[in-house]
Design an enzyme around this catalytic site. Structure first.
Site, PDB file in Angstrom:
ATOM      1  N   GLY A   1      -2.677 -41.214  -5.550  1.00 43.69           N
ATOM      2  CA  GLY A   1      -3.899 -41.421  -4.695  1.00 43.69           C
ATOM      3  C   GLY A   1      -5.311 -40.809  -5.079  1.00 43.69           C
TER       4      GLY A   1
ATOM      5  CD  GLU B   1      -0.477 -45.191  -3.473  1.00 40.08           C
ATOM      6  OE1 GLU B   1      -1.586 -46.100  -3.961  1.00 40.08           O
ATOM      7  OE2 GLU B   1      -0.694 -43.892  -3.369  1.00 40.08           O
TER       8      GLU B   1
HETATM    9  C1  5RP Z   1      -4.266 -45.192  -4.732  1.00 41.64           C
HETATM   10  C2  5RP Z   1      -3.299 -45.123  -6.344  1.00 41.64           C
HETATM   11  C3  5RP Z   1      -3.897 -45.775  -7.057  1.00 41.64           C
HETATM   12  O1  5RP Z   1      -2.166 -46.097  -7.910  1.00 41.64           O
HETATM   13  C4  5RP Z   1      -4.287 -44.951  -8.340  1.00 41.64           C
HETATM   14  O2  5RP Z   1      -5.661 -44.274  -8.310  1.00 41.64           O
HETATM   15  C5  5RP Z   1      -4.483 -45.918 -10.016  1.00 41.64           C
HETATM   16  O3  5RP Z   1      -5.549 -46.305  -9.158  1.00 41.64           O
HETATM   17  P1  5RP Z   1      -5.680 -47.370 -10.687  1.00 41.64           P
HETATM   18  O4  5RP Z   1      -4.709 -48.695 -11.222  1.00 41.64           O
HETATM   19  O5  5RP Z   1      -7.144 -48.259  -9.690  1.00 41.64           O
HETATM   20  O6  5RP Z   1      -6.192 -46.513 -11.770  1.00 41.64           O
HETATM   21  O7  5RP Z   1      -2.552 -43.779  -6.196  1.00 41.64           O
HETATM   22  O8  5RP Z   1      -3.910 -44.242  -3.685  1.00 41.64           O
END
Ligand code: 5RP
Length: 233
Positions: free
Chosen positions: A99, A107
């Site tokens: 998140g 998600e």
């Molecule tokens: C979005 C998420 C993403 O999966 C999480 O923040 C990871 O993001 P990133 O791959 O940019 O590090 O939960 O709500």
């Protein structure tokens, strides 16, 4: 040594090997998923029949730009073959905090209707236990303050309303997000349930027993695949 960005790409490459022709795919959100989207688009160009269910407006837009076909009415979908998503923090049991990008509610819905959920992370995201990353909690705008106080009663050491500049960050669903810092979780599965009993809470970013396979790319270029329910030692 692979950089964090190279590790993200490597984890994504491993995940897309699990894609089969004809699949309905849950398309996660974030910078790691971006690499998966690019590779899924390649598979589509090569003739694979795939359709995606995006977990955010951002992912929907990227999928369209890349030419990944999307399910026409995603709100009516009840079954997804495979979801590929990222995480902000993961433990060895494949539990997650998600998140950071604000897409946690869709998600979690998409993950819960997926036959298989593959989470892709670089090595910095795997931790002995969850709790370093503040848990994002999506809340209705009405009642957010009372929800923040209730989260504090659960033992949060800090609760911040997420901001975008000088205004609260607004999710794709029109809600706000509380970022809730805890020192430890005595029982991560229980706290994930308790969050959702607080009035005004829409969903929380603890993904407990929702991930089937955690793919962790390592700095040395190797990839660790941790299957939920399988002792990795
Ligand atoms: C979005 C998420 C993403 O999966 C999480 O923040 C990871 O993001 P990133 O791959 O940019 O590090 O939960 O709500």
């Amino acid at each position: 040594m692979l950089s964090i960005e190279e590790q993200k790409r490597r984890a994504a490459e491993t995940a897309v090997e699990y894609i089969e022709n004809g699949m309905t795919l849950g398309l996660g959100t974030g910078s790691t998923v971006e690499y998966a989207l690019q590779q899924i688009a390649e598979k589509v160009k090569q003739g694979m029949q795939l359709s995606g269910v995006p977990t955010s407006q951002r992912t929907e837009q990227r999928a369209r730009e890349l030419g990944i076909p999307l399910v026409p009415e995603p709100e009516t979908v009840t079954r997804i073959h495979l979801t590929i998503d990222g995480a902000d923090e993961a433990d060895e049991q494949c539990n997650l905090i998600k998140g950071g990008g604000g897409a946690l509610t869709r998600e979690k819905i998409v993950a819960s209707m997926s036959e298989r959920v593959i989470i892709i992370v670089d090595s910095s995201k795997l931790k002995p236990s969850l709790g370093g990353f503040p848990v994002p909690v999506e809340v209705l705008q009405f009642g957010w303050k009372a929800a923040a106080e209730a989260v504090q009663q659960l033992g949060a050491t800090r609760v911040d309303l997420r901001m975008a500049g000088d205004k609260p960050f607004v999710t794709d669903n029109g809600h706000w997000i509380l970022d809730c810092q805890f020192d430890t979780f005595p029982d991560v599965g229980r706290i994930a349930q308790v969050f959702n009993t607080i009035p005004a809470v829409v969903e929380n970013g603890i993904f407990y027993e929702l991930c089937d396979l955690l793919i962790v790319a390592q700095p040395d270029g190797s990839v660790r695949e941790i299957f939920a329910g399988v002792d990795s030692d």
